[in-house]
Scaffold this active site. Structure first.
Site, short mmCIF file in Angstrom:
data_model
loop_
_atom_site.label_atom_id
_atom_site.label_comp_id
_atom_site.label_asym_id
_atom_site.label_seq_id
_atom_site.Cartn_x
_atom_site.Cartn_y
_atom_site.Cartn_z
N ASP A 227 -13.43 0.28 2.65
CA ASP A 227 -12.67 1.25 3.46
C ASP A 227 -13.36 1.48 4.79
O ASP A 227 -13.34 2.58 5.34
CB ASP A 227 -12.47 2.57 2.71
N HIS B 209 -13.49 4.27 14.32
CA HIS B 209 -12.88 5.07 15.39
C HIS B 209 -13.87 5.11 16.54
O HIS B 209 -15.09 5.12 16.33
CB HIS B 209 -12.60 6.50 14.93
N LYS C 112 0.83 -1.21 0.00
CA LYS C 112 0.00 0.00 0.00
C LYS C 112 0.86 1.26 0.00
O LYS C 112 1.73 1.43 0.85
CB LYS C 112 -0.91 -0.01 1.23
#
EC number: 3.5.2.3
Length: 342
Positions: free
Chosen positions: A246, A250, A98
């Site tokens: 994706d 959080h 990545k």
């Protein structure tokens, strides 16, 4: 249509984080996916094959299913070596590396400062057949945040594609009509993932009537014209576009703050969210290609052999979900979903 049976899907871009939260993130991602490509921007980042294998073991310790397998990726830095790429490829567990431009997104401070510095690594990747995954944004302060993707395509990705024509490249989580055109016009070794939230929402959803922090992600949501271009590409059946959520959790407090983190959590209902988009576009018949065929075909991996079934059956998304010792607020929190995986 009230039921839809498709080949078991895969998620070609997901963030599981690390530590105690894996119990929750692995549960959600493994619910019906056959495979998921795990992003390496943990703390510390997954920069070596040994780290990738150890991370895979930590993920598998929480995998309660028989059908799910995590696929691993390496985090490229200015110091990554060609030998490390060869070692990763030989492991059989690491399928991609990545490229995070330094500072582009969550935990990307160790990323690449100048792509030219990793040209020997890209050459090795091209030689051994390891895919390059790209977070397609520039990070210079003189570029507007809504223009970061277009500038990256012109100034960074176009030269890479030209200089490494045999390197398979996935432009991750595309957000603009410019990216759609770029991928369509590029050679057969360039493809793209598209998230559910970039198909469902645009920047008005995030900013009108008060800031909605759970829609804040990177690359940032764009205007409606770009959203429509993404929907057209995803639902078209074009083999260059495939599913990558994706999904990026959080803790609630890290999102709802004066300086909130970027990332939207969709792993709890990803396929169901995509199904809504495809149904609204009148293209449910193309969901299987997008979710289950195009990804493994591009990666040179076999398609999953079993199937899953979606049913039109409304169910409520909880206002929050467990996230280790904290909670995460998922996309569609407190609302009803239209589709459900049986």
């Amino acid at each position: 249509m009230t039921t839809l049976t498709i080949t078991r899907p895969d998620d070609w871009h997901v963030h599981l984080r690390d530590g105690e939260v894996l119990a929750d993130t692995v549960r959600d991602i493994s619910r019906y996916n056959g495979r998921a490509l795990i992003m390496p921007n943990t703390v510390p980042p997954v920069t070596t094959t040994e780290m990738a294998l150890a991370y895979r073991d930590r993920i598998q310790a929480h995998n309660q299913t028989e059908q799910f397998s995590p696929l691993m990726s390496l985090y490229l830095t200015d110091n990554t070596t060609a030998d490390e790429v060869r070692k990763a490829k030989a492991s059989g567990a690491v399928v991609a590396a990545k490229l995070y431009p330094a500072g582009a997104t969550t935990n990307s401070d160790s990323g690449v400062t100048d792509v030219k510095k990793i040209y020997p690594v890209l050459q090795a990747m091209q030689e051994v057949g390891m895919l390059l995954l790209v977070h397609g944004e520039v990070t210079t302060h003189d570029v507007d945040i809504f223009d970061r993707e277009k500038t990256f395509l012109d100034n960074v990705l176009a030269p890479i594609v030209q200089d490494f024509p045999d390197l398979k490249i996935v432009l991750e989580h595309i957000t603009t009509s410019d990216a759609v055109v770029f991928v369509k016009n590029a050679n057969e070794n360039v493809a793209a993932t598209i998230t559910a939230h970039h198909l469902l929402y645009n920047r008005n959803h995030m900013l009108v009537g008060g800031i909605k922090p759970h829609f804040y992600c990177l690359p940032i949501l764009k205007r409606n014209t770009h959203q429509l271009a993404l929907i057209s590409a995803a639902t078209s059946g074009n083999k260059k576009f495939f599913l990558g959520t994706d999904s990026a959790p959080h803790a609630k407090g890290a999102k709802e703050s004066a300086c909130g983190c970027a990332g939207s959590y969709t792993a709890h209902a990803a396929l169901e969210l995509y199904a809504e988009v495809f149904e609204q576009a009148g293209k449910l018949e193309n969901l299987e290609a997008f979710a289950s065929h195009n990804g493994p075909d591009f990666y040179g991996l076999p398609r999953n052999q079993d199937t899953i079934t979606l049913v039109k059956d409304a169910w409520p998304v909880p206002a929050s979900m467990p996230f280790g010792g904290d909670i995460v607020v998922p996309i569609r929190a407190g609302e009803n979903m239209e589709w459900k995986v049986k």
